[in-house]
Design a protein around this motif. Structure first.
Motif, short mmCIF file in Angstrom:
data_model
loop_
_atom_site.label_atom_id
_atom_site.label_comp_id
_atom_site.label_asym_id
_atom_site.label_seq_id
_atom_site.Cartn_x
_atom_site.Cartn_y
_atom_site.Cartn_z
N SER A 275 0.81 -1.22 0.00
CA SER A 275 0.00 0.00 0.00
C SER A 275 0.84 1.27 0.00
N SER A 276 2.05 1.20 0.54
CA SER A 276 2.87 2.41 0.64
C SER A 276 4.34 2.07 0.74
N THR A 277 5.15 3.11 0.53
CA THR A 277 6.60 3.04 0.73
C THR A 277 6.97 3.99 1.86
N ARG A 278 7.92 3.57 2.68
CA ARG A 278 8.41 4.44 3.75
C ARG A 278 9.92 4.34 3.84
N GLN B 138 6.40 8.78 4.36
CA GLN B 138 5.59 7.72 3.75
C GLN B 138 4.89 8.26 2.50
N VAL B 139 4.82 7.40 1.46
CA VAL B 139 4.12 7.74 0.22
C VAL B 139 3.22 6.56 -0.14
N GLU B 140 1.95 6.84 -0.42
CA GLU B 140 1.03 5.78 -0.82
C GLU B 140 1.33 5.34 -2.26
N ILE B 141 1.16 4.05 -2.51
CA ILE B 141 1.44 3.47 -3.83
C ILE B 141 0.12 3.09 -4.50
N SER C 29 9.10 6.36 -5.45
CA SER C 29 8.59 6.59 -4.10
C SER C 29 9.69 6.36 -3.06
N CYS D 252 10.90 9.20 -0.49
CA CYS D 252 10.88 8.97 0.96
C CYS D 252 12.25 9.21 1.59
#
Length: 530
Positions: free
Chosen positions: A21-24, A40-43, A63, A67
């Motif tokens: 769901s996301s990258t951090r 954090q960035v949503e994917i 992403s 981050c």
């Protein structure tokens, strides 16, 4: 005016946590395990056809850069010198499959996500070639033949995507799970990038022999996978290569920092929860839900629908540890579905407020079998259902039922694990984004009828990757002795209902699960991609 002094800290370790769901990117103090900063960035997830789930590998990579850059900016604002970052670990969504061109660095197709179901007919065709109920594959890999794992996704790409076929024929293709794609890109890509994976990710491909810890020639021949496109398999804690991200001005100080830890996300959480002893277990609540129990140096094969997998190998010369795993496909993903598909909520956090309004599902049961059912059923014919509806049912009841569904699925895999291990767990250690939901945690304690124990710092997946990176030979800034983190505070949720009520709710859930099965009786043919 004099410049503010930089904060003096011990060595720092960064962790890329690339989830479904996301990258951090998170940075920890290696001496205290304190989280200093993160971004954090949503994917995006793409659903081009029913049952298909894809992501853009370039968006995932971008992403990660974003981050890293934003976290470094935040550290600067805190007067923390980013030159203190001595190592970086990678934790990743497992099984998601990428094939790219080693000469151009371009992905040859979207990443096929672990949840994807397009390979069902591939699995059915392969199953016919295995005598004795899939034992050939399972005895070597610990895995059932399923759409879940990478080998069949790679087989589909080889069969259906012309660019992949041509790149393989011309010796330009590289295969990897997300960790391999990121490490290759972060260590230089077409300019000398390192093509590798670790034992935990390799053990999720169905091409890796978990006994010999090597790619298996017989398995590769069975799936028709050319071995030359596979990454080199390394331990979970060693220096793989050095960061090369000079194009990113803000994060330029990370140039030359070793990438020295790599673990599939569930193994990373097991390490982050300090489950180093035989019999210790944790449950991670992310897009899916994953319960892992450390079985020590021996492979324990389940008789109740669980997977046998590599837990970790924390150094080239260190022993390998194995785990039993119960995998639930849809956990946090059901909350995202309520948000994006039904519009019942505008943000994931709202689910707790809705559920709190009613405090019960009022007899409504939700089986979110969007990708079939994983452990302990391995039933691809199942589909999601909501049952027990009346005119009284409203969105609050459905929200509550969605949270209950996560807890019931966990109960099913915990029951299977208790039967396999013979010694029931006395409590459940938990982590992951959904654990911030107090109603979910209390429901989990009620439905399991044992205490649920949550660490005060729930970012254990990233912490595990950071620990592996910091402990690597040649880095040596993190000790993995259990007493180092023995002072971590925890929040404890005790069961608040009686055992009889817990059993009644669970048995009704099981009835709902039976009704979800057999919805898909024939799989439509897999369509080719030009």
């Amino acid at each position: 005016m004099a410049a503010a002094k930089k904060a003096v800290l011990g060595p720092l370790v960064g962790a890329v946590d690339q989830g479904t769901s996301s990258t951090r990117f998170l940075v920890f103090n290696s001496k205290t395990a304190e989280l200093l900063s993160h971004h954090q960035v949503e994917i995006k997830q793409e659903f081009p056809r029913e049952g298909w789930v894809e992501q853009d590998p370039k968006e995932i990579l971008q992403s990660v850069y974003e981050c890293i850059e934003k976290t470094c900016e935040k550290l600067g604002q805190l007067n923390i010198d980013i030159s203190n970052i001595k190592a970086i670990g990678v934790s990743n969504q497992r099984e998601t499959t990428v094939v790219w061109d080693k000469l151009t660095g371009e992905p040859l197709y979207n990443a096929v996500v672990w949840l994807d179901l397009r390979t069902q007919s591939t699995v059915e065709n392969l199953s016919k070639r295995i005598p004795g109920n899939n034992n050939f594959v399972k005895s070597k890999t610990g895995l059932p033949l399923s759409t879940y794992f990478s080998a069949v996704k790679l087989r589909w790409l080889l069969d259906n995507v012309r660019q992949v076929q041509e790149a393989v024929e011309e010796n330009r293709a590289l295969f990897g799970t997300i960790d391999s794609w990121l490490i290759w890109s972060l260590t230089g890509g077409i300019h000398g990038g390192v093509h590798c994976t670790d034992v935990t990710n390799a053990s999720r491909t169905m091409l890796f022999n978990i006994h010999s810890l090597e790619w298996d020639k017989e398995l590769c021949e069975f799936f028709g996978i050319p071995m030359e496109i596979l990454p080199n398999v390394r331990s979970s804690s060693e220096i793989y290569g050095l960061m090369k991200i000079s194009h990113s001005l803000k994060a330029g100080a990370l140039e030359g920092v070793p990438i020295s830890g790599c673990l599939g996300d569930q193994s990373a959480a097991l390490v982050g929860q300090m489950c180093f002893q035989d019999g210790q277990a944790k449950n991670t609540y992310g897009t899916g839900c994953f319960l892992l129990c450390n079985t020590g140096h021996k492979c324990v094969f389940s008789e109740h629908g669980l997977l046998t997998t590599v837990a970790y190998k924390l150094g080239r010369d260190k022993p390998v540890y194995y785990a039993l795993e119960g995998s639930v496909a849809i956990a946090g993903a059901v909350i995202r579905w309520l948000r994006d598909n039904l519009g019942i909520i505008k943000s994931s956090e709202e689910i707790e407020k809705l559920a709190k309004e009613v405090g019960t599902s009022y007899g409504c049961y939700f089986v979110p079998a969007f990708s079939g059912l994983y452990a302990p059923y391995w039933e691809p014919s199942a589909r999601g259902i909501i049952c027990g509806l009346t005119q009284f049912t409203n969105k609050c009841h459905i929200a509550f039922a969605a949270l209950e569904a996560v807890c019931f699925q966990t109960r099913e895999i915990l029951d299977a694990m208790n039967r396999d291990c013979g010694i029931p767990l006395s409590h459940l250690q938990v982590d992951g984004g959904m654990t911030s939901n107090k109603i979910l945690m209390q429901l989990q304690a009620d439905i399991l009828y044992i205490p649920v124990v949550k660490p005060s710092m729930p970012e254990t997946t990233a912490l595990g990757a950071a620990m592996a990176a910091g402990a690597a030979e040649g880095v040596g800034v993190w000790s993995l002795e259990p007493e180092d983190l023995s002072a971590v505070t925890v929040e404890r949720f005790e069961p608040q209902i009686n055992a009889e009520e817990s059993e009644i709710r669970y048995s009704t859930w099981k009835k709902a699960v039976m009704k979800s099965m057999g919805w898909v009786t024939t799989q439509s043919p897999e369509s080719g991609i030009p």
